[in-house]
Design a protein around this motif. Structure first.
Motif: not given
Length: 248
Positions: A168-171, A199-206, A131-133, A117-126
């Motif tokens: 990036i988990p799972g790699l 092409g496309a890529l779906t990944m998880t940022i943690q 959301d941590i990821s 959203s608006d070029s920004t991703l919000s995560l938490t450490r807990s």
């Protein structure tokens, strides 16, 4: 600037730059990067230059728009400062040139983001605080639609993130980590499900679990979050995009 390297991409072993000179002579300066020196010091045959790439980091293309193709080209050739070869591979040649065989190509692909959203991703450490990821999808797109030339379809993407706060988990871990603790992942693209060769890529940022003291050290002045940047580029097209990650 010319760069020679071995796979994976971030393991640049030698960078060649031009030395500024008062005459019209072209002088090439080749230096080993820090990683190249490490491989050479092993003395076990692991140092091998297998390919090279060209880049245009020095060029300011807005000069072409301002003065036109003829005058702008002359100004670029005469006034562009020369970048000498660097021993830090992560600083040399950020913008590589792409070879395209289609002489009628009129459009290049760009990368769009979904899940940010608006070029920004919000995560938490807990997990108790949020959301941590989160999942992010990167997709190739062509302005005005149409079918993308197959040689520009990205079969994999290069993703760089801060290794202290993000993963990036799972790699199975990053492909390389540079001296600034920036991790590089080379990730295969998702199977193509469209007829436009996009092409496309779906990944998880943690977010990683770091201590409060570390978080306080790196958080923004006067704020409560640590802000980092994730960069993504297509391995075939060279298309680039980025977004911010705020970690609370």
């Amino acid at each position: 600037m010319i760069e020679t390297q071995a796979w994976p991409v971030e393991k640049k072993r030698c960078i060649i730059g031009y030395l500024d000179h008062s005459t019209n002579n072209i002088i090439l300066d080749a230096v080993l990067t820090d990683i190249g020196r490490q491989f050479l010091a092993r003395n076990d045959g692991s140092f091998s230059i297998v390919k090279f790439a060209l880049g245009d980091d020095e060029i300011d293309y807005s000069i072409i728009k301002k003065f036109g193709r003829t005058v702008g080209k002359e100004k670029i050739e005469k006034n562009t400062p020369v970048l000498e070869a660097l021993t830090r591979g992560n600083l040399g040649q950020k913008y590589r040139l792409v070879s395209i065989s289609n002489p009628n190509l009129t459009k290049l692909p760009s990368l769009s983001l979904t899940g940010v959203s608006d070029s920004t991703l919000s995560l938490t450490r807990s997990t108790t605080a949020g959301d941590i990821s989160k999942k992010v999808t990167i997709e190739q797109s062509v302005s005005g639609g149409g079918v993308l030339a197959p040689e520009l379809t990205d079969a994999s993407f290069k993703v760089t993130i801060d290794n202290l706060f993000l993963s990036i988990p799972g790699l199975g871990g990053p492909d390389s980590i540079n001296a600034d603790n920036i991790a590089t992942y080379i990730i295969p693209a998702d199977p193509i499900t469209n007829t436009s060769n996009l092409g496309a890529l779906t990944m998880t940022i943690q977010a990683k679990s770091v201590s409060n003291s570390v978080h306080t050290t790196y958080k923004q002045k006067g704020g409560s979050v640590v802000q980092k940047v994730v960069e993504i580029s297509g391995m075939n097209s060279g298309a680039f995009t980025s977004f911010k990650v705020q970690i609370s």
